[in-house]
Design a protein around this motif. Structure first.
Motif, PDB file in Angstrom:
ATOM      1  N   ARG A   1      -0.497   5.712  -4.762  1.00  0.00           N
ATOM      2  CA  ARG A   1      -1.449   4.596  -4.884  1.00  0.00           C
ATOM      3  C   ARG A   1      -0.884   3.417  -4.104  1.00  0.00           C
TER       4      ARG A   1
ATOM      5  N   PRO B   1      -0.443  -0.309  -3.283  1.00  0.00           N
ATOM      6  CA  PRO B   1      -0.622  -1.651  -3.881  1.00  0.00           C
ATOM      7  C   PRO B   1      -1.167  -2.638  -2.853  1.00  0.00           C
ATOM      8  N   ASN B   2      -1.677  -3.760  -3.348  1.00  0.00           N
ATOM      9  CA  ASN B   2      -2.332  -4.747  -2.484  1.00  0.00           C
ATOM     10  C   ASN B   2      -1.439  -5.233  -1.347  1.00  0.00           C
ATOM     11  N   TYR B   3      -0.150  -5.406  -1.620  1.00  0.00           N
ATOM     12  CA  TYR B   3       0.720  -5.981  -0.601  1.00  0.00           C
ATOM     13  C   TYR B   3       1.001  -5.023   0.554  1.00  0.00           C
TER      14      TYR B   3
ATOM     15  N   ARG C   1      -1.683  -3.091   1.852  1.00  0.00           N
ATOM     16  CA  ARG C   1      -2.980  -2.689   2.412  1.00  0.00           C
ATOM     17  C   ARG C   1      -3.051  -2.947   3.915  1.00  0.00           C
TER      18      ARG C   1
ATOM     19  N   LEU D   1     -10.224   4.314   0.362  1.00  0.00           N
ATOM     20  CA  LEU D   1     -10.337   3.215  -0.590  1.00  0.00           C
ATOM     21  C   LEU D   1     -11.045   3.710  -1.844  1.00  0.00           C
TER      22      LEU D   1
ATOM     23  N   ASP E   1     -11.308   1.352  -4.323  1.00  0.00           N
ATOM     24  CA  ASP E   1     -11.812   0.053  -4.787  1.00  0.00           C
ATOM     25  C   ASP E   1     -12.019  -0.809  -3.551  1.00  0.00           C
TER      26      ASP E   1
ATOM     27  N   ARG F   1     -11.541  -4.786  -3.680  1.00  0.00           N
ATOM     28  CA  ARG F   1     -10.153  -5.238  -3.766  1.00  0.00           C
ATOM     29  C   ARG F   1      -9.273  -4.620  -2.676  1.00  0.00           C
TER      30      ARG F   1
ATOM     31  N   ARG G   1      -8.186  -1.606  -2.413  1.00  0.00           N
ATOM     32  CA  ARG G   1      -7.153  -0.758  -3.013  1.00  0.00           C
ATOM     33  C   ARG G   1      -7.466   0.702  -2.694  1.00  0.00           C
TER      34      ARG G   1
ATOM     35  N   LYS H   1      -5.637   4.974  -1.748  1.00  0.00           N
ATOM     36  CA  LYS H   1      -4.617   5.984  -1.966  1.00  0.00           C
ATOM     37  C   LYS H   1      -4.303   6.721  -0.675  1.00  0.00           C
TER      38      LYS H   1
END
Length: 252
Positions: free
Chosen positions: A31, A33-35, A37, A68, A70, A73, A75, A77
């Protein structure tokens, strides 16, 4: 420069390191994380995009997908098939699952190194902190075999070794040889470190990213073979390149 966040470490714009965990080995996915992307170019994705990706591990190509889950956002995988999961599990499961009876310590958990070639192409390595520490100690015990000069005390520093492997991977930076790929499990985690710079300097003057490379024992020995004047990395690379081109010509 290196930046550690949770189970990921951002080495530079094209390299991240992920601590291997149960989820990665069970489901064959990470997964994002946002940082991270931007690292995976999620900002370039449309809502229902699924990018097919290639991950090269031990010189074998495996395939997966980035998507994606999400969109708002950003987010998503990174997933790959059972074949790559099986290969990673074969060499790392005992460090992650208690059922193997190994004394699991967080600092010994293997690290998955991902180098981004482009947004859909990656090269993967597995780094074993336990091996990095052990090999550094072994080299110092066998000074007659492994030490080529005063600079080698830095080559055998476990902290420097780990930084070099995170930055550059487990293959020889000169000829490309990979011990695990050639020898299998007995070669797992094995590589030497070469200090490129010639002048003696204090530790705080070293640039680990530029002044050290991973190197196989053959290339290391040839570089230091002439005690009066070492071969440079670029000179040995050129020799290998010329020999490679000559063999191609002979075959033709």
């Amino acid at each position: 420069m290196e930046k550690s966040i949770h189970s990921f470490e951002i080495v530079d714009d094209n390299i991240i390191v992920k601590r291997i965990d149960k989820s990665l080995l069970t489901y064959g996915e990470i997964r994002i994380p946002n940082y991270l992307r931007d690292f995976f170019h999620f900002h370039e994705m449309e809502k229902h995009d699924r990018w097919d990706i290639r991950i090269t591990y031990n010189k074998i190509d495996y395939y997966g997908v980035l998507y994606l889950d999400d969109y708002k956002r950003l987010r998503g995988k990174l997933r790959w098939g059972k074949d790559l999961t099986r290969e990673l599990s074969n060499v790392t499961s005992k460090y992650v699952f208690e059922s193997y009876g190994y004394d699991i310590k967080e600092e010994n958990v293997p690290l998955l190194r991902l180098e981004k070639i482009d947004r859909q192409t990656f090269v993967a390595d597995v780094i074993f902190p336990e091996d990095v520490e052990r090999d550094a100690k072994e080299y110092m015990l066998h000074a007659d075999k492994f030490i080529y000069g005063i600079k080698a005390r830095f080559e055998n520093d476990p902290e420097i070794r780990m930084k070099v492997l995170k930055q550059q991977g487990m293959s020889c930076a000169i000829c490309g040889f990979n011990y695990e790929n050639f020898y299998g499990n007995v070669g797992r985690g094995y590589i030497q470190i070469h200090q490129i710079i010639e002048d003696e300097m204090k530790m705080d003057e070293f640039d680990v990213e530029k002044d050290f490379i991973p190197i196989c024992e053959n290339c290391h020995g040839l570089i230091h073979r002439n005690k009066e004047e070492d071969l440079s990395v670029s000179e040995l690379k050129q020799i290998i390149h010329i020999r490679h081109e000559l063999r191609k010509t002979e075959k033709e």
